[in-house]
Design an enzyme around this catalytic site. Structure first.
Site, mmCIF file in Angstrom:
data_model
loop_
_atom_site.group_PDB
_atom_site.id
_atom_site.type_symbol
_atom_site.label_atom_id
_atom_site.label_comp_id
_atom_site.label_asym_id
_atom_site.label_seq_id
_atom_site.Cartn_x
_atom_site.Cartn_y
_atom_site.Cartn_z
ATOM 1 N N CYS A 249 -10.552 0.421 31.436
ATOM 2 C CA CYS A 249 -11.270 -0.317 32.455
ATOM 3 C C CYS A 249 -10.252 -1.134 33.224
ATOM 4 O O CYS A 249 -9.404 -1.798 32.644
ATOM 5 C CB CYS A 249 -12.293 -1.232 31.775
ATOM 6 S SG CYS A 249 -12.812 -2.593 32.812
ATOM 7 N N GLU B 228 1.151 10.884 -10.938
ATOM 8 C CA GLU B 228 -0.004 10.354 -11.671
ATOM 9 C C GLU B 228 -1.221 10.348 -10.755
ATOM 10 O O GLU B 228 -1.060 10.379 -9.526
ATOM 11 C CB GLU B 228 0.291 8.931 -12.144
ATOM 12 C CG GLU B 228 0.439 7.950 -10.991
ATOM 13 C CD GLU B 228 1.172 6.665 -11.368
ATOM 14 O OE1 GLU B 228 2.405 6.715 -11.537
ATOM 15 O OE2 GLU B 228 0.503 5.632 -11.487
ATOM 16 N N CYS C 167 -13.801 -8.284 33.351
ATOM 17 C CA CYS C 167 -14.611 -7.474 32.445
ATOM 18 C C CYS C 167 -15.022 -8.297 31.227
ATOM 19 O O CYS C 167 -14.180 -8.745 30.452
ATOM 20 C CB CYS C 167 -13.848 -6.238 31.997
ATOM 21 S SG CYS C 167 -14.793 -5.246 30.833
ATOM 22 N N TYR D 62 -0.115 0.419 -13.678
ATOM 23 C CA TYR D 62 0.806 1.410 -13.102
ATOM 24 C C TYR D 62 1.929 0.821 -12.253
ATOM 25 O O TYR D 62 2.731 1.538 -11.685
ATOM 26 C CB TYR D 62 0.034 2.455 -12.296
ATOM 27 C CG TYR D 62 -0.811 1.887 -11.169
ATOM 28 C CD1 TYR D 62 -0.236 1.207 -10.111
ATOM 29 C CD2 TYR D 62 -2.200 2.036 -11.177
ATOM 30 C CE1 TYR D 62 -1.001 0.684 -9.103
ATOM 31 C CE2 TYR D 62 -2.971 1.514 -10.162
ATOM 32 C CZ TYR D 62 -2.368 0.840 -9.129
ATOM 33 O OH TYR D 62 -3.125 0.309 -8.131
ATOM 34 N N CYS E 157 -18.510 -3.672 32.896
ATOM 35 C CA CYS E 157 -18.346 -4.420 34.151
ATOM 36 C C CYS E 157 -18.446 -3.526 35.378
ATOM 37 O O CYS E 157 -18.424 -4.014 36.502
ATOM 38 C CB CYS E 157 -17.017 -5.184 34.150
ATOM 39 S SG CYS E 157 -15.578 -4.130 34.336
ATOM 40 N N SER F 107 0.869 -1.176 0.000
ATOM 41 C CA SER F 107 0.000 0.000 0.000
ATOM 42 C C SER F 107 0.908 1.228 0.000
ATOM 43 O O SER F 107 2.120 1.103 -0.109
ATOM 44 C CB SER F 107 -0.922 -0.022 1.210
ATOM 45 O OG SER F 107 -0.154 -0.077 2.365
ATOM 46 N N LEU F 108 0.317 2.389 0.113
ATOM 47 C CA LEU F 108 1.123 3.611 0.034
ATOM 48 C C LEU F 108 0.967 4.413 1.310
ATOM 49 O O LEU F 108 -0.104 4.445 1.906
ATOM 50 C CB LEU F 108 0.645 4.476 -1.140
ATOM 51 C CG LEU F 108 0.862 3.917 -2.543
ATOM 52 C CD1 LEU F 108 0.098 4.747 -3.564
ATOM 53 C CD2 LEU F 108 2.344 3.917 -2.878
ATOM 54 N N LYS G 110 -4.224 9.112 -8.442
ATOM 55 C CA LYS G 110 -4.463 7.914 -7.636
ATOM 56 C C LYS G 110 -5.914 7.504 -7.866
ATOM 57 O O LYS G 110 -6.847 8.207 -7.468
ATOM 58 C CB LYS G 110 -4.224 8.223 -6.152
ATOM 59 C CG LYS G 110 -4.410 7.003 -5.279
ATOM 60 C CD LYS G 110 -3.924 7.284 -3.867
ATOM 61 C CE LYS G 110 -3.896 6.023 -3.027
ATOM 62 N NZ LYS G 110 -5.207 5.431 -2.831
ATOM 63 N N ASP H 245 -9.409 5.662 -7.587
ATOM 64 C CA ASP H 245 -10.170 5.090 -6.481
ATOM 65 C C ASP H 245 -10.922 3.859 -6.970
ATOM 66 O O ASP H 245 -12.115 3.901 -7.238
ATOM 67 C CB ASP H 245 -11.139 6.154 -5.942
ATOM 68 C CG ASP H 245 -11.611 5.811 -4.545
ATOM 69 O OD1 ASP H 245 -11.139 4.790 -3.996
ATOM 70 O OD2 ASP H 245 -12.445 6.543 -4.012
ATOM 71 N N LYS I 227 -2.978 12.897 -0.856
ATOM 72 C CA LYS I 227 -4.434 12.739 -0.877
ATOM 73 C C LYS I 227 -5.160 14.075 -1.008
ATOM 74 O O LYS I 227 -4.706 15.084 -0.489
ATOM 75 C CB LYS I 227 -4.906 12.050 0.414
ATOM 76 C CG LYS I 227 -4.303 10.683 0.651
ATOM 77 C CD LYS I 227 -4.768 9.643 -0.347
ATOM 78 C CE LYS I 227 -6.114 9.066 0.007
ATOM 79 N NZ LYS I 227 -6.077 8.109 1.103
ATOM 80 N N CYS J 13 -16.370 1.542 33.856
ATOM 81 C CA CYS J 13 -16.545 0.741 32.647
ATOM 82 C C CYS J 13 -18.038 0.471 32.454
ATOM 83 O O CYS J 13 -18.695 -0.021 33.374
ATOM 84 C CB CYS J 13 -15.778 -0.568 32.787
ATOM 85 S SG CYS J 13 -16.162 -1.745 31.479
HETATM 86 S S1 IVH Z 1 1.262 2.426 -6.857
HETATM 87 C C1 IVH Z 1 4.080 -0.187 -4.566
HETATM 88 N N1 IVH Z 1 -0.220 3.998 -8.308
HETATM 89 O O1 IVH Z 1 -3.566 2.920 -4.009
HETATM 90 C C2 IVH Z 1 3.106 0.825 -4.917
HETATM 91 N N2 IVH Z 1 -1.252 2.799 -6.533
HETATM 92 O O2 IVH Z 1 -2.966 3.237 -1.193
HETATM 93 C C3 IVH Z 1 1.903 0.258 -5.500
HETATM 94 N N3 IVH Z 1 -3.648 3.150 -6.352
HETATM 95 O O3 IVH Z 1 -3.159 -0.463 -3.286
HETATM 96 C C4 IVH Z 1 0.824 1.207 -5.688
HETATM 97 N N4 IVH Z 1 -3.842 4.522 -8.046
HETATM 98 O O4 IVH Z 1 -4.717 0.160 -5.200
HETATM 99 C C5 IVH Z 1 -0.184 3.144 -7.273
HETATM 100 N N5 IVH Z 1 -1.455 5.376 -9.691
HETATM 101 C C6 IVH Z 1 -1.404 4.534 -8.674
HETATM 102 C C7 IVH Z 1 -2.546 4.192 -7.943
HETATM 103 C C8 IVH Z 1 -2.426 3.320 -6.862
HETATM 104 C C9 IVH Z 1 -4.486 3.883 -7.099
HETATM 105 C C10 IVH Z 1 -4.052 2.358 -5.191
HETATM 106 C C11 IVH Z 1 -3.566 0.938 -5.182
HETATM 107 C C12 IVH Z 1 -2.862 0.755 -3.882
HETATM 108 C C13 IVH Z 1 -3.397 1.889 -3.091
HETATM 109 C C14 IVH Z 1 -2.424 2.287 -2.022
#
Ligand code: IVH
Length: 703
Positions: A446, A128, A452, A240, A425, A94-95, A130, A132, A328, A422
């Site tokens: 608690c 680039e 509890c 990507y 309990c 993830s990022l 992001k 959704d 974000k 609490c």
């Molecule tokens: S790069 C190792 N590029 O964002 C890095 N992720 O918060 C791999 N996402 O799980 C991710 N647009 O589902 C990358 N242009 C983009 C993206 C992107 C959407 C999502 C992706 C990832 C999530 C992380």
């Protein structure tokens, strides 16, 4: 249905019973599907339970008629089991997030520092949108699409090859130059706003579920068992990123994305290269302006270090790469009324206030609960019951209360008084003094501990949860019910359930909603978990601050449950060597080490672990990269390193399974000494520890 006049079970003949069981199996399966796959149940929980009860009652009278597809044979319905599991060879990361320009500057500075770049060395990032949507990984062997998977938890996803095959933008065969033998192309599956509107229109006509937003609709479309439904949804795919690859087509992120395009993928035409923070931020502003007109949902922009050799050097920390960040967009907000404040008691006794809101749509999702974090937060924002509040939702995170709209405050309202007892309990709930900061902890806890019920329940729920023991079909409701009826009190009791209440006494099989078969299924699910990985075992204990990452670190460090227990028992004395070792594990700070030590210092915890270990088998942890020449070795870096920064050297060594220590002792295997090395080098010579130069080290670990 359940409200029709039914023949009492005792009056059914065998033929009628068989017919009804067949009907119930079909009906319940359909409700399961609506509930779990579509998120759109058409009957109430009570009606559903009545169907299941009826099924069980008939089966109890006519056990010979129990069908192979009987609902009682499925304990709980785990939708994740519908698709085969796929373990990602390279995890899907993830990022980390940046929320403002300062965060972006910090990120760029961090990258520069890690790489040891001088202020005027060029550092290029790609930028680039992001998207959704949902990430997916597409595996190509010799250019042919062979496997498509969801991200899942990043390590294990689901095999949705058939569904991904139906996407126009997922090429069945790659064309073009330099196609590697194996490459996993990763990217985002998404729906346009137009397609989303059309799908919802069709759903409404068919009386089916309306999706809250394009992302949910894309998820619903992708998770179809019947890929012909997926085929009807115009899903798109932007490529990507990549996972496993026998060769990477280029030296930069830009090169690879160009190759993807060449091979037949759709890549985002809005991707740009930026060589300064200013350029990155102006790109962000530009995309924010375009956002509404793009025709698909985005929630920010992503910056990635362009040079792949640098990406490689930067590596990643826990679940996110050091070479990328998501910037974000501000979260979506809405106003609503705060109806009440609920106090929930967690596994470690923390009282968490939850705002009960008048339902309101925030960014396409109906929100009726929001977190209020803790007592101080409520006081700081002066949140009062009856207030109009601004609620915010950012991505997948739990909605939050941003502020109170004071102009709308009802007359005579009083500040919220946080309970000091609490709610479950009745024990005193107190804020502990934090030894390190000398301040009161923000959390009120608690003090009931074992007495509890809420803590006991949360601990057991944690214990059986997906990333811990993962006991299928033993969800929250069952845990609560079993606790209430005193079938279990501690996690270890779960493993003694069968012995105590198995087929003989029928205490479980005869429970409401259960039958012999579902009891047998539960026992089977429990027995399957009598063998468990060390990191899961450690995580399952529910020690404060010990999440999955820390549990993995501990497992890796101690290797076996025996070694772990021995060390932890010794570490409960915080003056001991064992404690110092625990504290020195990279990634485990003092607060966490203390928390662990305190956990093992409690007799009731040790007793419970003994009871558990009598029932289960804990597997040794896999030593990572055991084929690396430095795995398991303790390494000390000293002096000036010239080809890499200290952080980088450390990260690299650890990724190869070495333990990096700060000082030289008899336990040290290697000292890597650069120019200017002082006392540590002397210590090494005194103790006859092997000393390497930086170049020798690089040669040893493969450059
Ligand atoms: S790069 C190792 N590029 O964002 C890095 N992720 O918060 C791999 N996402 O799980 C991710 N647009 O589902 C990358 N242009 C983009 C993206 C992107 C959407 C999502 C992706 C990832 C999530 C992380």
């Amino acid at each position: 249905m359940s409200n029709k006049k039914q023949t009492p079970v005792t009056k059914l003949n065998e033929l009628e019973a068989a017919a009804e069981l067949a009907k119930l199996a079909k009906e319940i399966a359909e409700h399961d599907r609506r509930y779990h796959t579509e998120d759109a149940p058409t009957i109430s929980d009570a009606e559903y339970d009545a169907l299941k009860r009826r099924n069980t009652a008939i089966e109890q009278r006519f056990p010979q008629l129990i069908r192979p597809d009987s609902p009682s044979r499925r304990v709980g319905f785990a939708p994740a089991e519908k698709f085969a599991k796929v373990t990602h060879g390279v995890p899907m990361l993830s990022l980390d997030n940046a929320f403002d320009g300062e965060d972006v500057t910090d990120f760029v500075d961090r990258v520069r520092r890690f790489l040891g770049l001088k202020p005027d060395d060029e550092l290029v990032f790609t930028a680039e949108p992001k998207i959704d949507g949902l990430s997916a990984s597409l595996r190509y062997e010799k250019g042919k699409f062979v496997l498509g998977a969801t991200r899942g938890d990043g390590e294990v996803g689901e095999d949705i090859t058939a569904n991904l095959h139906t996407l126009k933008e997922v090429p069945a065969q790659l064309h073009g130059r330099h196609i590697p033998d194996v490459i996993e192309v990763r990217g985002e599956v998404y729906l346009t706003h137009a397609a989303f509107a059309q799908i919802n229109e069709a759903q409404a006509k068919g009386g089916d579920k309306i999706f809250a937003n394009p992302r949910n609709a894309a998820a619903g479309s992708l998770r179809q068992l019947d890929s012909s439904i997926t085929a009807k949804r115009p899903l798109h795919f932007f490529a990507y990123a990549w996972g496993e690859a026998t060769a990477v087509p280029g030296k930069t992120q830009t090169d690879v994305i160009a190759a993807f395009k060449d091979w037949g993928f759709v890549t985002n035409a809005l991707m740009r290269r930026c060589s300064s923070v200013e350029e990155m931020l102006s790109y962000y502003e530009n995309i924010a302006e375009k956002r509404a007109k793009l025709g698909y949902d985005i929630d920010g922009v992503v910056y990635k270090v362009d040079r792949l050799d640098w990406q490689q050097r930067l590596g990643f920390v826990s679940r996110a790469p050091r070479w990328a960040i998501a910037h974000k967009f501000p979260a979506e907000q809405a106003e609503t009324e705060l109806l009440d404040i609920d106090i929930q008691v967690g596994r470690t006794g923390v009282l968490t206030p939850v705002a009960k809101l008048k339902p309101v749509t925030v960014g396409g999702v109906v929100v009726s609960n929001a977190t209020l974090h803790n007592e101080e937060e409520i006081a700081r924002k002066d949140v009062r019951i009856g207030d109009t509040v601004v609620v915010q939702r950012a991505g997948d995170v739990i909605p939050q209360i941003v502020r109170v709209v004071e102009e709308k405050r009802p007359k005579g309202s009083k500040p919220y008084k946080f309970p000091t007892k609490c709610p479950v309990c009745g024990s005193h709930a107190e804020r502990e003094m934090n030894e390190n900061t000398g301040k009161l902890d923000v959390a009120r806890r608690c003090t009931g501990g074992l007495i509890c019920a809420a803590q006991a329940a949360e601990r057991i729920k944690h214990f059986v949860s997906r990333n811990a023991f993962d006991i299928e079909g033993f969800g929250s409701k069952h845990v609560d019910a079993f606790l209430m009826d005193k079938l279990i009190a501690h996690p270890s009791d779960i493993f003694r359930l069968e012995e105590r209440y198995g087929s003989g006494s029928k205490a479980i099989a005869a429970r409401e909603g259960w039958g012999p078969q579902s009891a047998a299924n539960l026992f089977a699910a429990i027995n399957q978990r009598r063998k468990i990985a060390l990191h899961r075992f450690i995580y399952a204990l529910g020690i404060r601050h010990v999440g999955e990452t820390t549990a993995r670190l501990l497992a890796r460090n101690y290797g076996s449950v025996k070694a772990f227990m021995k060390a932890m028992l010794a570490a409960s004395d915080q003056e001991s060597k064992a404690f110092a070792e625990l504290d020195s594990i990279e990634g485990i700070g003092e607060v966490v080490a203390k928390e662990i030590a305190e956990f093992f210092d409690e007799k009731h915890n040790r007793d419970e672990i003994d009871r558990l270990l009598a029932e289960i088998d804990v597997e040794d942890a896999e030593k990572p990269k055991s084929n690396s020449p430095v795995s398991g070795k303790t390494v000390v870096f000293t002096g000036t390193l010239e080809k890499m920064t200290r952080n980088e050297a450390k990260a690299r060594a650890e990724s190869l399974g070495a333990h990096v220590a700060g000082s030289v002792s008899a336990k040290t295997d290697l000292v890597v000494a650069g120019p200017g090395a002082g006392s540590k080098l002397k210590d090494a010579q005194k103790l006859s520890v092997k000393v390497l130069s930086e170049d020798e080290w690089l040669k040893l670990v493969g450059g």
